[in-house]
Design an enzyme around this catalytic site. Structure first.
Site, mmCIF file in Angstrom:
data_model
loop_
_atom_site.group_PDB
_atom_site.id
_atom_site.type_symbol
_atom_site.label_atom_id
_atom_site.label_comp_id
_atom_site.label_asym_id
_atom_site.label_seq_id
_atom_site.Cartn_x
_atom_site.Cartn_y
_atom_site.Cartn_z
ATOM 1 N N GLY A 192 -10.596 -1.613 1.223
ATOM 2 C CA GLY A 192 -9.604 -1.237 0.201
ATOM 3 C C GLY A 192 -9.999 0.040 -0.509
ATOM 4 O O GLY A 192 -10.090 1.105 0.095
ATOM 5 N N VAL B 154 0.837 -1.209 0.000
ATOM 6 C CA VAL B 154 0.000 0.000 0.000
ATOM 7 C C VAL B 154 0.873 1.261 0.000
ATOM 8 O O VAL B 154 0.572 2.240 -0.698
ATOM 9 C CB VAL B 154 -0.964 -0.002 1.211
ATOM 10 N N LYS C 223 -12.271 -5.009 10.907
ATOM 11 C CA LYS C 223 -12.952 -4.052 10.028
ATOM 12 C C LYS C 223 -14.414 -3.851 10.434
ATOM 13 O O LYS C 223 -14.907 -2.724 10.430
ATOM 14 C CB LYS C 223 -12.862 -4.543 8.585
#
Ligand code: HSE
Length: 435
Positions: free
Chosen positions: A131, A13, A202
Protein backbone atom coordinates in the site's frame (compact mmCIF):
# COMPACT_ATOMS: atom_id res chain seq x y z
CA UNK A 1 4.51 21.58 -19.53
CA UNK A 2 1.80 19.28 -18.21
CA UNK A 3 2.14 15.50 -18.49
CA UNK A 4 -1.12 13.80 -19.36
CA UNK A 5 -2.44 10.84 -17.40
CA UNK A 6 -4.93 8.25 -18.58
CA UNK A 7 -6.39 6.64 -15.49
CA UNK A 8 -7.96 3.19 -15.82
CA UNK A 9 -10.34 2.59 -12.92
CA UNK A 10 -12.01 4.90 -10.42
CA UNK A 11 -12.53 2.51 -7.52
CA UNK A 12 -10.90 2.70 -4.09
CA UNK A 13 -7.35 3.36 -5.33
CA UNK A 14 -8.37 5.14 -8.57
CA UNK A 15 -10.57 7.51 -6.57
CA UNK A 16 -7.73 8.27 -4.14
CA UNK A 17 -5.34 8.89 -7.04
CA UNK A 18 -7.76 11.24 -8.82
CA UNK A 19 -8.28 13.09 -5.55
CA UNK A 20 -4.53 13.78 -5.17
CA UNK A 21 -4.09 14.80 -8.81
CA UNK A 22 -7.12 17.10 -8.77
CA UNK A 23 -5.92 18.77 -5.55
CA UNK A 24 -2.20 19.45 -6.00
CA UNK A 25 -2.08 22.43 -3.59
CA UNK A 26 0.50 22.02 -0.82
CA UNK A 27 2.14 18.99 -2.49
CA UNK A 28 5.45 18.70 -4.39
CA UNK A 29 5.58 21.14 -7.37
CA UNK A 30 5.83 18.15 -9.76
CA UNK A 31 2.23 17.17 -8.87
CA UNK A 32 1.15 20.42 -10.52
CA UNK A 33 2.80 19.25 -13.75
CA UNK A 34 0.48 16.24 -13.89
CA UNK A 35 -2.85 16.59 -15.62
CA UNK A 36 -5.62 14.01 -15.34
CA UNK A 37 -6.67 13.76 -18.97
CA UNK A 38 -9.04 10.79 -19.19
CA UNK A 39 -10.54 8.29 -16.76
CA UNK A 40 -11.73 4.88 -17.92
CA UNK A 41 -14.68 3.47 -15.95
CA UNK A 42 -17.25 0.69 -16.34
CA UNK A 43 -20.26 2.94 -15.80
CA UNK A 44 -20.70 6.65 -16.47
CA UNK A 45 -23.72 6.89 -14.20
CA UNK A 46 -22.46 5.09 -11.07
CA UNK A 47 -22.60 7.22 -7.88
CA UNK A 48 -19.06 7.86 -6.62
CA UNK A 49 -17.62 9.27 -3.43
CA UNK A 50 -15.12 11.31 -5.48
CA UNK A 51 -16.21 14.23 -7.67
CA UNK A 52 -14.38 14.31 -11.02
CA UNK A 53 -15.13 16.50 -14.05
CA UNK A 54 -17.67 14.33 -15.95
CA UNK A 55 -16.03 15.18 -19.31
CA UNK A 56 -12.95 13.14 -18.24
CA UNK A 57 -14.94 9.91 -17.96
CA UNK A 58 -15.16 7.31 -20.71
CA UNK A 59 -16.06 3.64 -20.86
CA UNK A 60 -13.64 3.12 -23.78
CA UNK A 61 -10.47 1.94 -22.03
CA UNK A 62 -8.78 0.95 -25.31
CA UNK A 63 -9.14 4.54 -26.50
CA UNK A 64 -7.18 5.70 -23.44
CA UNK A 65 -4.22 3.35 -23.88
CA UNK A 66 -3.95 4.26 -27.58
CA UNK A 67 -4.60 8.01 -27.19
CA UNK A 68 -1.54 9.80 -28.66
CA UNK A 69 -1.96 12.70 -26.21
CA UNK A 70 -1.51 10.53 -23.13
CA UNK A 71 2.00 10.16 -21.64
CA UNK A 72 1.36 7.82 -18.71
CA UNK A 73 -1.32 5.14 -18.32
CA UNK A 74 -2.23 4.38 -14.70
CA UNK A 75 -3.82 0.93 -14.46
CA UNK A 76 -5.97 0.56 -11.35
CA UNK A 77 -8.72 -1.79 -12.52
CA UNK A 78 -7.13 -4.89 -10.92
CA UNK A 79 -7.66 -8.51 -11.98
CA UNK A 80 -5.85 -10.30 -14.78
CA UNK A 81 -7.84 -9.34 -17.87
CA UNK A 82 -8.38 -6.90 -19.44
CA UNK A 83 -5.67 -5.33 -17.20
CA UNK A 84 -2.78 -7.32 -18.74
CA UNK A 85 -3.84 -6.62 -22.34
CA UNK A 86 -4.39 -2.93 -21.63
CA UNK A 87 -0.94 -2.61 -20.02
CA UNK A 88 0.69 -4.34 -23.02
CA UNK A 89 -1.26 -2.18 -25.47
CA UNK A 90 -0.26 0.99 -23.60
CA UNK A 91 3.40 -0.09 -23.78
CA UNK A 92 3.05 -0.88 -27.49
CA UNK A 93 1.75 2.67 -27.96
CA UNK A 94 4.80 4.12 -26.21
CA UNK A 95 3.09 4.97 -22.90
CA UNK A 96 4.80 4.69 -19.55
CA UNK A 97 2.70 2.62 -17.16
CA UNK A 98 2.02 2.86 -13.44
CA UNK A 99 0.11 -0.04 -11.92
CA UNK A 100 -1.01 -1.36 -8.54
CA UNK A 101 -1.80 -4.74 -10.07
CA UNK A 102 0.16 -7.37 -8.13
CA UNK A 103 -1.76 -10.26 -9.71
CA UNK A 104 -0.76 -9.24 -13.24
CA UNK A 105 2.85 -8.36 -12.38
CA UNK A 106 3.39 -11.57 -10.37
CA UNK A 107 2.19 -13.70 -13.31
CA UNK A 108 3.08 -11.69 -16.41
CA UNK A 109 5.97 -9.55 -15.11
CA UNK A 110 8.41 -11.11 -17.54
CA UNK A 111 6.23 -10.42 -20.58
CA UNK A 112 5.43 -6.88 -19.40
CA UNK A 113 8.98 -5.81 -18.45
CA UNK A 114 10.44 -7.32 -21.62
CA UNK A 115 7.94 -5.35 -23.70
CA UNK A 116 8.58 -2.18 -21.67
CA UNK A 117 12.36 -2.44 -21.99
CA UNK A 118 12.04 -2.96 -25.76
CA UNK A 119 9.66 0.00 -26.08
CA UNK A 120 11.88 2.15 -23.82
CA UNK A 121 9.11 2.94 -21.36
CA UNK A 122 8.83 2.57 -17.60
CA UNK A 123 6.45 0.23 -15.79
CA UNK A 124 6.38 1.23 -12.12
CA UNK A 125 4.47 -0.63 -9.41
CA UNK A 126 5.13 0.87 -5.99
CA UNK A 127 1.44 0.55 -5.06
CA UNK A 128 1.35 -3.18 -5.86
CA UNK A 129 3.03 -4.16 -2.57
CA UNK A 130 2.60 -2.68 0.89
CA UNK A 131 0.00 0.00 0.00
CA UNK A 132 1.50 3.31 1.15
CA UNK A 133 4.85 1.82 2.23
CA UNK A 134 7.74 2.58 -0.12
CA UNK A 135 9.32 -0.87 -0.66
CA UNK A 136 9.66 -1.37 -4.43
CA UNK A 137 11.89 1.65 -5.06
CA UNK A 138 14.05 0.93 -1.97
CA UNK A 139 14.62 -2.64 -3.24
CA UNK A 140 15.51 -1.31 -6.71
CA UNK A 141 17.51 1.72 -5.59
CA UNK A 142 18.37 2.51 -1.97
CA UNK A 143 19.23 -1.09 -1.00
CA UNK A 144 20.81 -1.96 -4.35
CA UNK A 145 24.35 -2.17 -2.96
CA UNK A 146 23.47 -5.14 -0.74
CA UNK A 147 23.41 -8.88 -1.20
CA UNK A 148 19.87 -9.39 0.00
CA UNK A 149 19.13 -12.65 1.83
CA UNK A 150 15.74 -12.55 3.52
CA UNK A 151 12.49 -10.71 3.27
CA UNK A 152 9.83 -11.38 5.88
CA UNK A 153 6.64 -9.42 5.54
CA UNK A 154 3.13 -8.88 6.71
CA UNK A 155 1.88 -7.76 3.30
CA UNK A 156 -1.85 -8.27 3.36
CA UNK A 157 -3.76 -5.62 5.30
CA UNK A 158 -7.07 -7.47 5.34
CA UNK A 159 -5.75 -10.65 6.97
CA UNK A 160 -3.63 -8.68 9.42
CA UNK A 161 -6.71 -6.68 10.37
CA UNK A 162 -8.74 -9.90 10.79
CA UNK A 163 -6.08 -11.66 12.90
CA UNK A 164 -5.58 -8.55 15.04
CA UNK A 165 -9.32 -8.20 15.76
CA UNK A 166 -9.61 -11.93 16.48
CA UNK A 167 -6.64 -11.70 18.88
CA UNK A 168 -7.49 -8.44 20.63
CA UNK A 169 -11.30 -8.59 20.71
CA UNK A 170 -12.07 -12.28 20.35
CA UNK A 171 -14.16 -11.32 17.28
CA UNK A 172 -15.25 -13.95 14.76
CA UNK A 173 -13.56 -14.35 11.39
CA UNK A 174 -16.66 -13.54 9.30
CA UNK A 175 -17.66 -10.43 11.29
CA UNK A 176 -14.21 -8.91 10.92
CA UNK A 177 -13.97 -9.76 7.20
CA UNK A 178 -17.23 -7.88 6.54
CA UNK A 179 -15.80 -4.78 8.27
CA UNK A 180 -12.54 -5.02 6.30
CA UNK A 181 -14.55 -5.09 3.07
CA UNK A 182 -16.55 -2.02 4.14
CA UNK A 183 -13.33 -0.14 4.92
CA UNK A 184 -12.00 -0.79 1.40
CA UNK A 185 -9.08 -3.03 2.48
CA UNK A 186 -10.22 -6.31 0.97
CA UNK A 187 -9.95 -7.33 -2.67
CA UNK A 188 -13.21 -7.45 -4.69
CA UNK A 189 -13.08 -11.19 -4.11
CA UNK A 190 -11.84 -11.56 -0.50
CA UNK A 191 -10.76 -15.16 -1.19
CA UNK A 192 -7.52 -13.68 -2.58
CA UNK A 193 -6.87 -12.08 0.80
CA UNK A 194 -7.91 -14.81 3.22
CA UNK A 195 -6.38 -17.70 1.24
CA UNK A 196 -3.06 -15.85 0.98
CA UNK A 197 -3.06 -15.45 -2.83
CA UNK A 198 -2.72 -11.67 -2.62
CA UNK A 199 0.28 -11.98 -0.26
CA UNK A 200 1.76 -14.68 -2.54
CA UNK A 201 1.54 -12.33 -5.54
CA UNK A 202 3.27 -9.62 -3.52
CA UNK A 203 6.09 -11.79 -2.14
CA UNK A 204 6.72 -13.16 -5.65
CA UNK A 205 7.25 -9.56 -6.79
CA UNK A 206 9.48 -8.68 -3.82
CA UNK A 207 11.58 -11.84 -4.29
CA UNK A 208 12.00 -11.09 -7.98
CA UNK A 209 13.22 -7.56 -7.21
CA UNK A 210 15.39 -8.52 -4.24
CA UNK A 211 17.10 -11.45 -5.94
CA UNK A 212 17.14 -10.02 -9.48
CA UNK A 213 15.34 -12.88 -11.22
CA UNK A 214 11.99 -13.95 -12.58
CA UNK A 215 10.20 -16.76 -10.80
CA UNK A 216 7.06 -18.78 -11.33
CA UNK A 217 4.14 -17.51 -9.25
CA UNK A 218 2.58 -21.00 -9.18
CA UNK A 219 5.68 -22.34 -7.33
CA UNK A 220 5.08 -20.00 -4.38
CA UNK A 221 3.71 -22.08 -1.48
CA UNK A 222 0.56 -20.49 -0.16
CA UNK A 223 -1.67 -21.18 2.84
CA UNK A 224 -4.31 -18.73 4.13
CA UNK A 225 -5.84 -17.93 7.52
CA UNK A 226 -9.25 -19.59 7.25
CA UNK A 227 -8.30 -22.51 9.53
CA UNK A 228 -7.01 -20.32 12.38
CA UNK A 229 -9.29 -20.68 15.41
CA UNK A 230 -9.55 -18.79 18.68
CA UNK A 231 -8.14 -21.91 20.33
CA UNK A 232 -4.90 -21.56 18.30
CA UNK A 233 -4.76 -17.83 19.06
CA UNK A 234 -5.13 -18.55 22.80
CA UNK A 235 -2.49 -21.31 22.83
CA UNK A 236 -0.13 -19.09 20.85
CA UNK A 237 -0.64 -16.36 23.44
CA UNK A 238 0.08 -18.73 26.35
CA UNK A 239 3.25 -19.95 24.61
CA UNK A 240 4.49 -16.36 24.00
CA UNK A 241 3.47 -15.91 20.34
CA UNK A 242 1.00 -14.04 18.14
CA UNK A 243 -0.32 -15.48 14.86
CA UNK A 244 0.46 -13.50 11.70
CA UNK A 245 0.16 -14.28 8.00
CA UNK A 246 3.80 -14.05 6.95
CA UNK A 247 5.22 -13.88 3.45
CA UNK A 248 8.82 -15.08 3.39
CA UNK A 249 11.43 -15.01 0.64
CA UNK A 250 14.93 -16.29 1.31
CA UNK A 251 18.05 -16.70 -0.69
CA UNK A 252 20.24 -18.25 1.98
CA UNK A 253 23.16 -18.74 -0.40
CA UNK A 254 23.24 -15.24 -1.85
CA UNK A 255 27.01 -15.27 -2.15
CA UNK A 256 29.21 -14.05 -4.99
CA UNK A 257 29.00 -16.55 -7.83
CA UNK A 258 26.06 -18.45 -6.36
CA UNK A 259 22.94 -17.05 -7.88
CA UNK A 260 21.37 -20.18 -9.24
CA UNK A 261 20.38 -22.07 -6.05
CA UNK A 262 16.59 -22.40 -5.55
CA UNK A 263 14.90 -19.69 -3.53
CA UNK A 264 12.42 -20.20 -0.71
CA UNK A 265 9.24 -18.21 -1.28
CA UNK A 266 6.15 -18.94 0.81
CA UNK A 267 3.08 -17.53 2.51
CA UNK A 268 1.49 -19.09 5.59
CA UNK A 269 0.12 -18.28 9.03
CA UNK A 270 3.00 -18.24 11.49
CA UNK A 271 3.47 -18.11 15.25
CA UNK A 272 5.65 -15.05 15.74
CA UNK A 273 7.43 -14.56 19.10
CA UNK A 274 5.91 -11.57 20.90
CA UNK A 275 9.38 -9.99 21.12
CA UNK A 276 9.83 -10.01 17.30
CA UNK A 277 9.41 -6.63 15.55
CA UNK A 278 6.67 -8.06 13.27
CA UNK A 279 4.58 -9.21 16.28
CA UNK A 280 3.42 -5.68 17.08
CA UNK A 281 2.35 -4.84 13.50
CA UNK A 282 -1.41 -4.68 13.94
CA UNK A 283 -4.60 -3.79 12.09
CA UNK A 284 -4.36 -2.93 8.41
CA UNK A 285 -0.67 -2.04 8.78
CA UNK A 286 1.94 -3.93 6.79
CA UNK A 287 5.62 -4.32 7.57
CA UNK A 288 8.50 -5.72 5.56
CA UNK A 289 11.74 -6.76 7.21
CA UNK A 290 14.63 -6.85 4.74
CA UNK A 291 17.95 -8.45 5.60
CA UNK A 292 21.11 -8.15 3.59
CA UNK A 293 24.85 -7.87 3.62
CA UNK A 294 26.35 -5.51 4.66
CA UNK A 295 23.14 -3.72 5.65
CA UNK A 296 21.86 -5.98 8.44
CA UNK A 297 18.11 -5.54 8.95
CA UNK A 298 15.73 -2.72 8.06
CA UNK A 299 11.99 -2.74 8.58
CA UNK A 300 9.48 -0.80 6.47
CA UNK A 301 6.19 -0.17 8.26
CA UNK A 302 2.92 1.60 7.50
CA UNK A 303 -0.62 1.40 6.14
CA UNK A 304 -0.72 -1.51 3.72
CA UNK A 305 -4.09 -0.99 2.07
CA UNK A 306 -6.85 1.56 1.59
CA UNK A 307 -7.51 4.41 -0.78
CA UNK A 308 -5.24 7.23 0.43
CA UNK A 309 -2.11 5.20 1.30
CA UNK A 310 -2.19 3.22 -1.95
CA UNK A 311 -2.88 6.36 -4.01
CA UNK A 312 0.14 7.99 -2.34
CA UNK A 313 2.33 5.22 -3.83
CA UNK A 314 0.66 5.49 -7.27
CA UNK A 315 1.25 9.24 -7.46
CA UNK A 316 4.87 8.84 -6.30
CA UNK A 317 5.45 6.56 -9.31
CA UNK A 318 3.81 9.06 -11.66
CA UNK A 319 6.07 11.75 -10.19
CA UNK A 320 9.17 9.58 -10.70
CA UNK A 321 8.36 9.26 -14.39
CA UNK A 322 7.41 12.92 -14.75
CA UNK A 323 10.68 13.85 -13.02
CA UNK A 324 12.64 11.99 -15.73
CA UNK A 325 10.46 13.23 -18.62
CA UNK A 326 10.64 16.84 -17.40
CA UNK A 327 14.39 16.89 -18.06
CA UNK A 328 14.37 14.58 -21.09
CA UNK A 329 10.97 14.00 -22.74
CA UNK A 330 12.27 11.15 -24.93
CA UNK A 331 15.03 9.37 -23.04
CA UNK A 332 17.09 7.24 -25.44
CA UNK A 333 17.96 4.88 -22.56
CA UNK A 334 15.88 4.11 -19.50
CA UNK A 335 17.25 5.17 -16.12
CA UNK A 336 18.83 1.93 -14.84
CA UNK A 337 17.59 2.37 -11.27
CA UNK A 338 14.01 3.18 -12.19
CA UNK A 339 13.55 0.48 -14.83
CA UNK A 340 13.72 -3.25 -14.14
CA UNK A 341 15.49 -5.99 -16.10
CA UNK A 342 16.20 -9.12 -14.02
CA UNK A 343 18.69 -11.76 -15.04
CA UNK A 344 16.99 -15.05 -15.93
CA UNK A 345 14.68 -17.28 -13.93
CA UNK A 346 15.17 -18.95 -10.52
CA UNK A 347 13.44 -22.03 -9.15
CA UNK A 348 11.64 -22.13 -5.82
CA UNK A 349 12.33 -25.04 -3.43
CA UNK A 350 9.39 -27.32 -2.68
CA UNK A 351 7.95 -26.65 0.79
CA UNK A 352 9.03 -30.14 1.92
CA UNK A 353 12.67 -28.95 1.73
CA UNK A 354 12.15 -25.94 4.00
CA UNK A 355 13.49 -25.98 7.59
CA UNK A 356 11.16 -24.39 10.12
CA UNK A 357 9.65 -24.85 13.58
CA UNK A 358 6.10 -26.15 13.93
CA UNK A 359 3.19 -25.83 16.33
CA UNK A 360 0.78 -28.78 16.20
CA UNK A 361 -2.46 -29.19 18.16
CA UNK A 362 -3.87 -32.68 18.66
CA UNK A 363 -7.18 -33.86 20.08
CA UNK A 364 -6.82 -37.25 21.71
CA UNK A 365 -8.22 -39.69 24.26
CA UNK A 366 -7.04 -38.83 27.75
CA UNK A 367 -5.36 -42.22 28.33
CA UNK A 368 -1.88 -43.25 29.48
CA UNK A 369 0.88 -43.34 26.89
CA UNK A 370 -0.46 -40.86 24.29
CA UNK A 371 2.32 -38.33 24.79
CA UNK A 372 4.81 -41.22 24.62
CA UNK A 373 3.36 -42.36 21.25
CA UNK A 374 3.57 -38.81 19.93
CA UNK A 375 7.19 -38.47 21.07
CA UNK A 376 8.12 -41.80 19.47
CA UNK A 377 6.54 -40.88 16.11
CA UNK A 378 8.32 -37.53 16.03
CA UNK A 379 11.63 -39.10 17.13
CA UNK A 380 11.43 -41.77 14.39
CA UNK A 381 11.06 -39.03 11.77
CA UNK A 382 14.02 -37.09 13.17
CA UNK A 383 11.80 -34.32 14.54
CA UNK A 384 13.09 -32.84 17.77
CA UNK A 385 10.53 -31.34 20.17
CA UNK A 386 10.91 -28.09 22.04
CA UNK A 387 7.79 -28.32 24.20
CA UNK A 388 4.71 -30.47 24.77
CA UNK A 389 1.76 -29.09 26.75
CA UNK A 390 -1.60 -30.48 27.72
CA UNK A 391 -3.71 -27.71 29.16
CA UNK A 392 -7.34 -28.65 29.03
CA UNK A 393 -10.10 -30.89 27.81
CA UNK A 394 -12.32 -30.22 24.79
CA UNK A 395 -15.43 -32.18 25.70
CA UNK A 396 -14.14 -35.68 26.44
CA UNK A 397 -10.89 -35.18 24.53
CA UNK A 398 -7.53 -33.94 25.75
CA UNK A 399 -5.83 -31.17 23.78
CA UNK A 400 -2.08 -31.54 23.37
CA UNK A 401 0.07 -28.84 21.82
CA UNK A 402 3.55 -29.56 20.55
CA UNK A 403 6.22 -27.07 19.41
CA UNK A 404 9.18 -28.50 17.50
CA UNK A 405 12.73 -27.29 17.00
CA UNK A 406 13.80 -26.35 13.45
CA UNK A 407 13.10 -29.43 11.34
CA UNK A 408 12.77 -30.29 7.70
CA UNK A 409 9.12 -29.92 6.70
CA UNK A 410 9.18 -33.25 4.81
CA UNK A 411 10.30 -35.06 8.02
CA UNK A 412 7.62 -33.34 10.09
CA UNK A 413 4.93 -34.39 7.60
CA UNK A 414 6.13 -38.01 7.79
CA UNK A 415 5.72 -37.90 11.57
CA UNK A 416 2.22 -36.45 11.24
CA UNK A 417 1.23 -39.22 8.79
CA UNK A 418 2.34 -41.77 11.44
CA UNK A 419 0.59 -39.90 14.26
CA UNK A 420 -2.69 -39.92 12.36
CA UNK A 421 -2.58 -43.74 12.57
CA UNK A 422 -2.35 -43.78 16.40
CA UNK A 423 -5.71 -44.96 17.73
CA UNK A 424 -5.85 -42.58 20.69
CA UNK A 425 -5.26 -39.53 18.46
CA UNK A 426 -8.68 -38.41 17.29
CA UNK A 427 -7.59 -35.46 15.14
CA UNK A 428 -4.69 -33.27 14.14
CA UNK A 429 -6.63 -30.09 14.87
CA UNK A 430 -4.12 -27.64 13.40
CA UNK A 431 -0.53 -27.26 12.25
CA UNK A 432 1.07 -23.82 12.09
CA UNK A 433 4.69 -22.96 11.34
CA UNK A 434 6.66 -21.05 13.96
CA UNK A 435 9.17 -18.29 13.21
N1 HSE B 1 -6.45 -6.50 -0.28
C1 HSE B 1 -5.14 -5.97 -0.12
C2 HSE B 1 -4.78 -6.04 1.35
C3 HSE B 1 -5.11 -4.55 -0.61
O1 HSE B 1 -5.65 -6.29 2.17
O2 HSE B 1 -3.62 -5.86 1.69
C4 HSE B 1 -3.75 -4.02 -0.84
O3 HSE B 1 -3.05 -4.75 -1.81
Amino acid sequence: MAFKIGLLGLGTVGGGTADILLHPEGRHPLVQEISLHQIGVKSLTKKRSIQVPPNLLTTDLEAIVTNPEIDIVVELIGGLEPARSLILKAIAHGKHVVTANKAVIARYGREIFTAANQANVYVLLEAAVGGGIPIIEPLKQSLGANRLRNIIGIINGTTNYILTEMTQKGASFSEVLATAQKLGYAEADPVADVEGYDAADKIAILASLAFGCYLKREEVYCEGITKITSSDINYADKLGFVIKLLAIASCPDNQPGNNTAPLQVRVHPTLVPKSHPLASVNGVNNAILVEGEPLGQVMFYGPGAGSGPTASAVVADIMNIVGVLATNPQPSRLDALLSYAPQGEREISPISEVYTRFYARFLCEDVPGVIGHLGTAFGRANVSLESVVQIGLVGELAEIVVVTHHVKEGDFRKAIADIEKIEAIKSVANIIRVL
